[in-house]
Every structure is written in structure tokens, then in C-alpha cells.
Design an enzyme around this catalytic site. Structure first.
Site, PDB file in Angstrom:
ATOM      1  N   LYS A  78       0.849  -1.192   0.000  1.00  0.00           N
ATOM      2  CA  LYS A  78       0.000   0.000   0.000  1.00  0.00           C
ATOM      3  C   LYS A  78       0.889   1.250   0.000  1.00  0.00           C
ATOM      4  CE  LYS A  78      -3.920   1.666   2.866  1.00  0.00           C
ATOM      5  NZ  LYS A  78      -4.752   1.332   4.046  1.00  0.00           N
ATOM      6  N   SER A 153      -9.761   0.985   3.117  1.00  0.00           N
ATOM      7  CA  SER A 153      -8.951   1.832   2.274  1.00  0.00           C
ATOM      8  C   SER A 153      -7.845   1.111   1.511  1.00  0.00           C
ATOM      9  CB  SER A 153      -8.318   2.919   3.138  1.00  0.00           C
ATOM     10  OG  SER A 153      -7.392   2.348   4.040  1.00  0.00           O
ATOM     11  N   SER A 177      -9.703  -1.642   7.174  1.00  0.00           N
ATOM     12  CA  SER A 177      -9.154  -1.395   5.837  1.00  0.00           C
ATOM     13  C   SER A 177      -8.368  -2.520   5.191  1.00  0.00           C
ATOM     14  CB  SER A 177      -8.274  -0.151   5.853  1.00  0.00           C
ATOM     15  OG  SER A 177      -9.098   0.978   5.726  1.00  0.00           O
TER      16      SER A 177
HETATM   17  N1  GLN Z   1     -13.391   2.764   6.646  1.00  0.00           N
HETATM   18  C1  GLN Z   1     -12.788   3.212   7.845  1.00  0.00           C
HETATM   19  C2  GLN Z   1     -12.521   4.683   7.771  1.00  0.00           C
HETATM   20  O1  GLN Z   1     -12.869   5.256   6.818  1.00  0.00           O
HETATM   21  C3  GLN Z   1     -11.533   2.429   8.111  1.00  0.00           C
HETATM   22  C4  GLN Z   1     -10.363   2.912   7.375  1.00  0.00           C
HETATM   23  C5  GLN Z   1      -9.119   2.170   7.718  1.00  0.00           C
HETATM   24  O2  GLN Z   1      -9.156   1.103   8.315  1.00  0.00           O
HETATM   25  N2  GLN Z   1      -7.998   2.762   7.357  1.00  0.00           N
HETATM   26  O3  GLN Z   1     -11.978   5.257   8.657  1.00  0.00           O
END
Ligand code: GLN
Length: 485
Positions: A78, A153, A177
Site C-alpha cells: 500500500k 482503504s 481497511s
Molecule cells: N473505513 C474506515 C474509515 O474510513 C476504516 C479505514 C481504515 O481502516 N484505514 O476510517
């Protein structure tokens, strides 16, 4: 056999037997990326020259008998991991030209084991999102249906594995994420216990929640990736100095006699019927495998989304203060004085979702509101953690859905952030509690979209959780299906 059908273990065997060189493998990987990424947009940066040079070196090491866990094997990470000499954008315009002077610990560990890092994967800006639509590099498309999101994400990390662009990737999981995109893309994703993997050199979103996690095509490869990245790191004061087991060692221990809890708060009305069906079938499989299934309760579950979005935004607003155009962040033309320059830089550099979170987080931390919001959320967080610790006195593992629906359409939820936040309901509590959890395939919807199953393990019991996931994978064939890309 096609490149995209190989597992890490297949690649290792072929490299060791001399049937394949790392240069050949890396070329095949780069070709696969070239052939598919105009459709998927999973990569932000592809490191062609660097990876071919590293592959040549790997071939020499293999010839000399120096085989690490990943020597010669192409992987990707990532774009939130700092990588020496390769830009790290975090999916943001503000870090468009940022090149880190060092490797994150997780990256250094991949390199120590000989991995070839072929590129940096697309993601929601600063890891804020559940659909990968909040990326300055554009949306990622789900390999199972390119009109749909891959989840987020770490959308690029999951889509790349599902489409066979690379065999394994690293993502990060602050509120789901790694697990939610793994679920939407039909691959295996694991969020380790907070403190299991070093966060050093990982761009911070919400520091008390962020954790690095592997994504792979099957449980065994996921365990191998965790072997590579897990462990104490003096450079991260939140990493925990406790023994790391070999996650591959007792993978086939089975689940006979294990007690698996079904938290009743996770089997709610809003759950998509196809997801419910797939999860119910998985519960039956576990029963047949010899596990004892019991209903349990995590009574504070309902508060987790509100609690998470307060804490995550508060921490984000503080972490993102460093992008001011002076030390970090692409500076915009000076406005009126220093404050003007900050304003220009941050207005132009951050996307809408990031701005929304900075504003909400700043508000929650501001004097007069701190006690009412941030402090209260921290207290609720303790209650949520206690729910888990209590339930784990009674059961070994918890089983739940990962997401309330399969992958949704690109654009479908962009105007409804609240709906998007609510879809994290099943993944967020484990981040608040700090315990480990993983997602792996347990079925498909009628439309052919993958459905993931979540196992939640006790703190630092990733080994037990992986064994249970492996038992399920061996008993079913959900991870044998691959999308046509
Ligand atoms: N969907 C969650 C958020 O928007 C988790 C994001 C993540 O785990 N980085 O914060």
C-alpha cells in the site's frame, strides 16, 4: 501454469528447484500488471527497473543457497509505507512528490526476507475510506465486477491479489481497511493485534488504531507474510515485545474442541440476506469440523461506529497537522504570509473526505468539547475492549460477517458519508479493542460477488485464528474461484 495461479509456496518451490528464476517471475508479474492495471487502477507506482535489478540479485542469492522466506518473490505494498527512493503518496495530492529517506520497518523486513517490491498500491487518501474512491490517483475497480468498488482503504492491496497482479501485499487496517477490501475482493486479509507489527515508517492516520496487515490469496500465504512482518521494533513504542510464534507451524491444528462465539449484536436486521446465508453455512461447516458454537454478547457494539469516528478523526486531525507545506506537504504558492501559505497548501493538497475529518476531529478535541466527545469516546472504547476480554474468557474465537453487504457500485455511496461509515460496523470494534481479526472467503452472492467471513481472535493469538481459518479453507473451495480480468 499461469503466473496468476501460483501461490507463494508454489513460487518458492519453483525458485528452489530452478524451474523458474526470479527475473522470469518478476517479468511475468510486471506483464500481468501492465495487462490489467488500465482496467483496475490498483497501482499508484510500478517500480519496473528497481524490481528487475532486485530480481537479478535474488537469483544470485538463490544460486548461493541463501533463500529467505520471500527471496525472489514479487509483492507490492500500500502506498502508505515509506519506501526508500520510491515516492510515497498515501493517495494524496499533498504527498504527490514525497520520497522518503528510509524504509518503514515492515518494508525493511520484506527486503530482509528477499521480497521484490514491484510497486505501491492505490488507497483511499490517508487511508480514510471504505471504497477506495477517496484517492487522488482515482478509484480502484473490483476485479469481480469493474463497476464496483474493491472496498477500502487498502483497495489496491486487495484488488491486486484478487486479479493475480501480485501474490501478496501489505495493507493497513485502522477500522477494517485490510479485512473489508479482502472480503469484497475474495482474498484473505489479516489485521494483527495492535502492537504485533511495527508502525514505524507507516504514514499515521489514527495512531492508537492503525495496524499493518497482510493480504494474500490463501491462509497459508497470509501466515507466511505475517511471519515476515511481525515482531517487536524499538523504533515503534507501541510495538509489543512478546514472542512471535511461527504462524506456519501448526496451521493444520484444526478446530476440534474449539469454542467459537457468535456475538448476537453482529447478526442484525440490516444484514444482506445473501451474506447471512453464507455466514450461516460457514457456521455449519465449523460445527462439522468439530467446533462448539455458542451465542455470546458484546453489549457495547452499537456504540462502536460513533466511538471510532470520534477517536479516528481526533487523532487524524492531530497527525495531519504536519502537512503544512514547510517540512511535509507539497507547498502551494504563498498566500498572505505564513498562515496564508498553510491555507493554500492544505486547501489544494487535501481531498474532501480528509478535510471533513480534520474539521470534525479538530472540533472534537477543542476546548469545551473535548470532555463531551473525545474523552467520552475513550471511555466507551474501554467498555468495548472489556466486552471482548470478557467474552474471551468463555470462547476461543468469534465468528461474524465482515461487511453488511457485498461490494457496492462505484459512486453509489459517495454522497452519503454517514452510510459509508455505518458499513464499518463489524470491523471497527476489533480496532477499538486492539485484538486481532481476519477475513477470508466464505461464499458468493448471486451476482458473483465474493463474501468474506470474519474470525476475531484473542490478543496475540493470531496463530489460533489462522489455524481456524485454514481448517475452513481446507474444507471448502471458495478461494479456488478467480475473477476474469
Ligand atoms: N473505513 C474506515 C474509515 O474510513 C476504516 C479505514 C481504515 O481502516 N484505514 O476510517
Amino acid at each position: 501454469m499461469k503466473f496468476q495461479d501460483l501461490t507463494i509456496q508454489d513460487m518458492r518451490q519453483k525458485l528452489l528447484a530452478g524451474d523458474l528464476s526470479s527475473v522470469e517471475l518478476t517479468r511475468a508479474c510486471l506483464e500481468r500488471i501492465k495487462a490489467t492495471d488500465s482496467t483496475l487502477n490498483a497501482f499508484i507506482t510500478v517500480c519496473e527497473d528497481e524490481s528487475l535489478a532486485a530480481a537479478e540479485q535474488a537469483d544470485q542469492q538463490i544460486a548461493a543457497g541463501n533463500m529467505g522466506l520471500l527471496t525472489g518473490i514479487p509483492v507490492a505494498v500500500k502506498d502508505i509505507f515509506n519506501t526508500l527512493d520510491v515516492r510515497t503518496t498515501c493517495g494524496s495530492k499533498i504527498l504527490d512528490n514525497y520520497v522518503s529517506p528510509y524504509d518503514a520497518t515492515a518494508i525493511a523486513k520484506l527486503r530482509e526476507q528477499g521480497a521484490i517490491i514491484v510497486g505501491k498500491l492505490n488507497m483511499d487518501e490517508f487511508a480514510m475510506g471504505s471504497s477506495n474512491e477517496n484517492s487522488a490517483a482515482g478509484a480502484v475497480h473490483n476485479p469481480w465486477d469493474t463497476e464496483r468498488v474493491p472496498g477500502g482503504s487498502s483497495g489496491g492491496s486487495a484488488a491486486a491479489v484478487a486479479a493475480g497482479q501480485v501474490v501478496a501485499t501489505l495493507g493497513t487496517d485502522t477500522g477494517g481497511s485490510v479485512r473489508q477490501p479482502a472480503s469484497h475482493c475474495g482474498v484473505v486479509g489479516l489485521k494483527p493485534t495492535y502492537g504485533r507489527v511495527s508502525r514505524y515508517g507507516v504514514v499515521a492516520f489514527a495512531s492508537s488504531l492503525d495496524q499493518v496487515g497482510p493480504v494474500a490469496g490463501n491462509v497459508e500465504d497470509c501466515a507466511l507474510m505475517l511471519n515476515v512482518v511481525a515482531g517487536y521494533d524499538p523504533a515503534d513504542s507501541t510495538s509489543v515485545d512478546c514472542p512471535v510464534p511461527d504462524y506456519l507451524k501448526n496451521l493444520n491444528a484444526g478446530v476440534t474442541g474449539k469454542k467459537i462465539g457468535l456475538p448476537k449484536e453482529y447478526f442484525i436486521d440490516g444484514l444482506d440476506p445473501e451474506i447471512k446465508q453464507a455466514v450461516d453455512a460457514a457456521i455449519e461447516t465449523y460445527r462439522q469440523l468439530g467446533a462448539e458454537i455458542v451465542e455470546v454478547s458484546l453489549p457495547h457494539t452499537d456504540y462502536s461506529v460513533a466511538c471510532y469516528y470520534l477517536i479516528a478523526m481526533a487523532e487524524a486531525s492531530s497527525n495531519l497537522a504536519r502537512y503544512d507545506g514547510v517540512r511535509f506537504g507539497k507547498r502551494q504558492d504563498p498566500g498572505e504570509g505564513l498562515i496564508g501559505m498553510y491555507q493554500q497548501t492544505r486547501s489544494a493538497g487535501f481531498g474532501d473526505e480528509v478535510k471533513r475529518r480534520i474539521m470534525l476531529g479538530t472540533y472534537a478535541l477543542s476546548s469545551g468539547y473535548y470532555d463531551a466527545y473525545y474523552l467520552k469516546a475513550q471511555k466507551v472504547r474501554t467498555l468495548i475492549r472489556q466486552d471482548f476480554l470478557k467474552v474471551f474468557e468463555e470462547v476461543d474465537l468469534l465468528l461474524t460477517p465482515v461487511a453488511p453487504t457485498p461490494a457496492f457500485k462505484i459512486g453509489e455511496m459517495v454522497d452519503d458519508p454517514l452510510q459509508m461509515y455505518l458499513s464499518d460496523i463489524f470491523t471497527i470494534p476489533t480496532n477499538l479493542a486492539g485484538t486481532c481479526a481476519m477475513s477470508f472467503p466464505c461464499g458468493f452472492s448471486e451476482r458473483g460477488l465474493p463474501i468474506g467471513l470474519q474470525l476475531i481472535g484473542q490478543p496475540f493469538a493470531e496463530d489460533e485464528m489462522l489455524q481456524a481459518a485454514y481448517a475452513f479453507e481446507q474444507a471448502t473451495d471458495w478461494n479456488q474461484r478467480v475473477p476474469e480480468v
